[in-house]
Write a protein that holds these residues in place. Sequence first.
Motif, mmCIF file in Angstrom:
data_model
loop_
_atom_site.group_PDB
_atom_site.id
_atom_site.type_symbol
_atom_site.label_atom_id
_atom_site.label_comp_id
_atom_site.label_asym_id
_atom_site.label_seq_id
_atom_site.Cartn_x
_atom_site.Cartn_y
_atom_site.Cartn_z
ATOM 1 N N SER A 57 -20.601 -2.399 1.226
ATOM 2 C CA SER A 57 -20.557 -0.997 1.663
ATOM 3 C C SER A 57 -19.229 -0.340 1.285
ATOM 4 N N SER A 58 -18.142 -1.118 1.364
ATOM 5 C CA SER A 58 -16.853 -0.553 0.979
ATOM 6 C C SER A 58 -16.839 -0.262 -0.523
ATOM 7 N N ALA A 59 -17.426 -1.173 -1.304
ATOM 8 C CA ALA A 59 -17.490 -0.949 -2.756
ATOM 9 C C ALA A 59 -18.295 0.313 -3.057
ATOM 10 N N LEU A 60 -19.382 0.520 -2.292
ATOM 11 C CA LEU A 60 -20.200 1.731 -2.505
ATOM 12 C C LEU A 60 -19.385 2.992 -2.205
ATOM 13 N N THR A 61 -18.599 2.933 -1.122
ATOM 14 C CA THR A 61 -17.781 4.099 -0.756
ATOM 15 C C THR A 61 -16.749 4.387 -1.846
ATOM 16 N N LEU A 62 -16.051 3.318 -2.282
ATOM 17 C CA LEU A 62 -15.048 3.522 -3.327
ATOM 18 C C LEU A 62 -15.720 3.956 -4.629
ATOM 19 N N GLY A 63 -16.914 3.398 -4.881
ATOM 20 C CA GLY A 63 -17.680 3.796 -6.069
ATOM 21 C C GLY A 63 -18.011 5.280 -6.021
ATOM 22 N N PHE A 64 -18.355 5.769 -4.832
ATOM 23 C CA PHE A 64 -18.655 7.194 -4.676
ATOM 24 C C PHE A 64 -17.419 8.034 -5.031
ATOM 25 N N ILE A 65 -16.249 7.554 -4.580
ATOM 26 C CA ILE A 65 -15.010 8.296 -4.884
ATOM 27 C C ILE A 65 -14.776 8.326 -6.399
ATOM 28 N N VAL A 104 0.845 -1.208 0.000
ATOM 29 C CA VAL A 104 0.000 0.000 0.000
ATOM 30 C C VAL A 104 0.878 1.256 0.000
ATOM 31 N N SER A 105 1.934 1.242 0.833
ATOM 32 C CA SER A 105 2.808 2.413 0.918
ATOM 33 C C SER A 105 3.546 2.633 -0.398
ATOM 34 N N LEU A 106 3.994 1.537 -1.028
ATOM 35 C CA LEU A 106 4.697 1.685 -2.307
ATOM 36 C C LEU A 106 3.779 2.284 -3.363
ATOM 37 N N LYS A 107 2.501 1.941 -3.290
ATOM 38 C CA LYS A 107 1.532 2.505 -4.243
ATOM 39 C C LYS A 107 1.072 3.899 -3.805
ATOM 40 N N GLY A 108 1.435 4.309 -2.586
ATOM 41 C CA GLY A 108 1.027 5.622 -2.075
ATOM 42 C C GLY A 108 -0.473 5.706 -1.851
ATOM 43 N N GLU A 109 -1.088 4.567 -1.467
ATOM 44 C CA GLU A 109 -2.543 4.537 -1.329
ATOM 45 C C GLU A 109 -2.980 4.344 0.122
ATOM 46 N N ASN A 110 -2.176 4.815 1.056
ATOM 47 C CA ASN A 110 -2.521 4.615 2.468
ATOM 48 C C ASN A 110 -3.855 5.249 2.826
ATOM 49 N N LEU A 111 -4.066 6.479 2.324
ATOM 50 C CA LEU A 111 -5.319 7.158 2.670
ATOM 51 C C LEU A 111 -6.505 6.532 1.944
ATOM 52 N N THR A 112 -6.274 6.015 0.721
ATOM 53 C CA THR A 112 -7.368 5.331 0.012
ATOM 54 C C THR A 112 -7.770 4.076 0.783
ATOM 55 N N ALA A 113 -6.752 3.353 1.303
ATOM 56 C CA ALA A 113 -7.054 2.160 2.106
ATOM 57 C C ALA A 113 -7.844 2.563 3.353
ATOM 58 N N ASP A 114 -7.490 3.712 3.905
ATOM 59 C CA ASP A 114 -8.195 4.212 5.086
ATOM 60 C C ASP A 114 -9.668 4.480 4.742
ATOM 61 N N VAL A 115 -9.889 5.096 3.583
ATOM 62 C CA VAL A 115 -11.268 5.394 3.161
ATOM 63 C C VAL A 115 -12.027 4.095 2.921
ATOM 64 N N ALA A 116 -11.371 3.118 2.263
ATOM 65 C CA ALA A 116 -12.030 1.821 2.014
ATOM 66 C C ALA A 116 -12.420 1.192 3.350
ATOM 67 N N GLY A 117 -11.530 1.354 4.328
ATOM 68 C CA GLY A 117 -11.818 0.831 5.665
ATOM 69 C C GLY A 117 -13.025 1.504 6.287
ATOM 70 N N HIS A 118 -13.118 2.825 6.109
ATOM 71 C CA HIS A 118 -14.282 3.550 6.636
ATOM 72 C C HIS A 118 -15.577 3.011 6.021
ATOM 73 N N GLY A 119 -15.477 2.667 4.731
ATOM 74 C CA GLY A 119 -16.658 2.140 4.034
ATOM 75 C C GLY A 119 -17.142 0.840 4.634
ATOM 76 N N VAL A 120 -16.207 0.057 5.168
ATOM 77 C CA VAL A 120 -16.561 -1.260 5.711
ATOM 78 C C VAL A 120 -17.505 -1.131 6.911
#
Lengths: 259, 302, 283
Positions: free
Chosen positions: C73-81, C26-42
């Motif tokens: 729910s996580s898919a919906l959150t990421l879909g919203f993004i 995740v860090s190599l892809k620089g997607e830490n905050l995206t993972a955080d958002v996906a987590g919020h969706g869960v």
Amino acid sequence: MNALTSMLRITDKSVSLSPEIALGVYGLSAGYGAETIVRDASFEVQTGERLAIIGPNGAGKSTLLKAVLGLIKPSAGSVQFLNRGFGAVRQHVAYVAQADEIDWRFPGKVRDLVAMGRAVHLGITGRLTATDWRAVDRALGSLNIAHLADRPLSDLSGGQRRRVLLARALVQDPQVLIMDEPFQAIDVSTREALIDVLDAFQAEGKTAVIVHHNLGDVQALFDRAVLIDGTVASVGSPQEVMASPAFAAAFGAVHQNAA
Amino acid sequence: MLLSQDLPIILTLLSAAVTAILAGSLLLPRGQIMISEAASHAVLPGLIIGFALSGDHGWQVLLGAIVTIALFVGGVSWLRTRHRLGPGVEIAALFPVFFGLGILALSLTGLEKTGTIDVDHILFGSLELLFWFDAGTWSDLLRPATWASAPGPMMTALVGLALSLSLCVIAYPFLNRSLMDAHHAGLITPVAAAVARALETLIVALAAAACLRSAGVVVAIALFSGPVIAAWSLARTLWQVWLIAIGVASLAVVLTYGVSLATAAVLDVEPRISGVLALWLVVLAVLAPVLAQLTGRNRPLP
Amino acid sequence: MDYNTLIVLMGLLSTGSLLGGFGALVSLKGENLTADVAGHGVVSGVVVSKGLLAVLGAAWLAVPLLWVCGFASSALTLGFIFWARSRGYSAGAAQAMAIGLAYGLTLVLMSLVQGYGAFSTKGLTTLLLGDAATLSLGRILPAISMLLGAGLVFGLFWRGLMNWVLDPQSTQLQGQSSALALMWIVATVAVVLTCLPALGLTLLVGGLTLPALAVRPWVRGFPALVIGSAAVGGVFATLAGWLSAGIVPLPTGALVIVTLGAVWLLSMILARGVSAVRMRRAA
């Protein structure tokens, strides 16, 4: 003392605005992180001159400019504007960045962005006076964009953005103007307006240092040129620089013949 | 309206929302709105230490928040410029550590047992528990004794609002210039630009403290971002962003109250106020650009 | 060491290793905050699953419902993004609105579900902050299985994974991009769901980020970074768990993250010292 003067933005009365050397770069090295992009660069710009900084892509032109202005910290060397450090003469030096360095979606008007140039002349409250606003209107008028004054920044075209940034620099009333590729991707009328303004600027005995990409018009537009290719590879009149072996090495013989 | 119950909720929520709007409007143009999510968590250790030193009403609570957020924002900037960890990585690394320290501080100080503050309030807010017993009638508000017994979260939000609003009005020219082109401002007026950055940090700290104590950290991001994103589509200056965003937040508070009353009456369910508010703020943020397009104000999205 | 402590430590070992190893990617892809958002969706999905479980009353459905609702729910959150980005919102604005939406929905749904006695504010607090002390064998088995599965996948496909993480465009040219992107989202949500019981959502992003940062100055290769991060995450999460079980009775999740933060800080200081010594020797 210099640092204190600079911090408090007190105009240093001892600064002569017309010394012989407007900009002196001495042994300057700079880069990003551990990587040095420009090494041991030295050249001087005479007062009243218009100087082009040319070089191939990735040669370090913009890096040099940023190091000269202290936007990135040089690893070695020194820079003098009007025989002083940049901090002491900050108000006399204006910088026109490339247009893409600004977020044009910001909710502001053209007039507000141009007025930023007056910031060096303002008091502690930072409020603009009627004199400042008149200077803003004059700068907009000189670039034929007075009608854009109340437009949102987001409504501007590429050429209009260039004019607005130059207007912001002019409103500062600088002695030295530093510009990063102002002629790139603009229409003919914007180009002519920029050249007119630069001519008028030079006629007042002021100095312009411009990173320039188009080798075809360097001779027509500039008094002298500095070729950057990781360091200062050649300095002189545009003809001398373009005839130099360093130019051929940097751009190839085809470009040299065409230029 | 029951004055002792509804007035503190409305005052606290609106004050926290306006403070968050001011902070959000400084973060959004820099592309750093996600710092608000992180800051609303990271503020915790300072708040807890402030509570431990001074109780519910002390100025140490706000001071603790300011010091913590200054450390957090300073740490993020240092990591960003010196270590170049990657987009957002420095935020993702620092805010859980700060929040973790806050949770440990909460446990070590034993504040949870005293009922002053607990994990639930930190996460979900304590709006429903706000009572201002001495404010029975409007005339009570004129008595100093009434204000001395005002709920702590309300006072944090009100003081935060007063401070940040004053700072924004006084420093408007500097903030506006710094936001419009940070590089240019830093180049020609470095001291003013540095002061503007310090004020931004201060305002973010006040907002984070106000949000944590009112709506809770989980919906703080909606308060910081929703109204400002909505206003962005309609405003032409920073002043307009603030005014429109305050209007949007007020509308959201009214709608939240309306929904809460309706669901309580019809479904016999009282949804968490902060949750309903967050939803309204997102809905309004999404609807505002549509309204802007319909009215011919085609501004770019933030 | 009693049985319960052993289970908690095993849970922390597997959770810390899983987060550390996955976090390196995740860090190599620089997607830490995206993972955080996906987590919020869960989280809203978890609340819905609890509500459905209370209505349906079938205990055996607990795990399938949790996973289906969590993914949905996580898919919906990421879909919203994705939708917001396609409309022209910046990444930060889209993520901020998505988190506001996810938490707003969670709190409202929680109020509705509370009526059935299925879920409470305390339950949501546990989801957000974790509750390592109450881990049982049943609750740590998903983390252990997931760690073993992830280790196997990494052992077999690490080179392909490295190519995708470091140069997504090359896999796009080979036509595998969308399948891999989907698998990446599924993996992110699965890791979040697996690690929630021990660390909770709010602290989880620290577990994803800090081990990789601590290891980065000391390793050169991709496999070393991933394995090193997994090791640091696992070992120090276990150490913090052991400390909180007896020596310093503090909340486990918070202690794990603060310990990992301290390890990162030490690693930075040591790396700087070593680099200074090397430069002096070279001079």
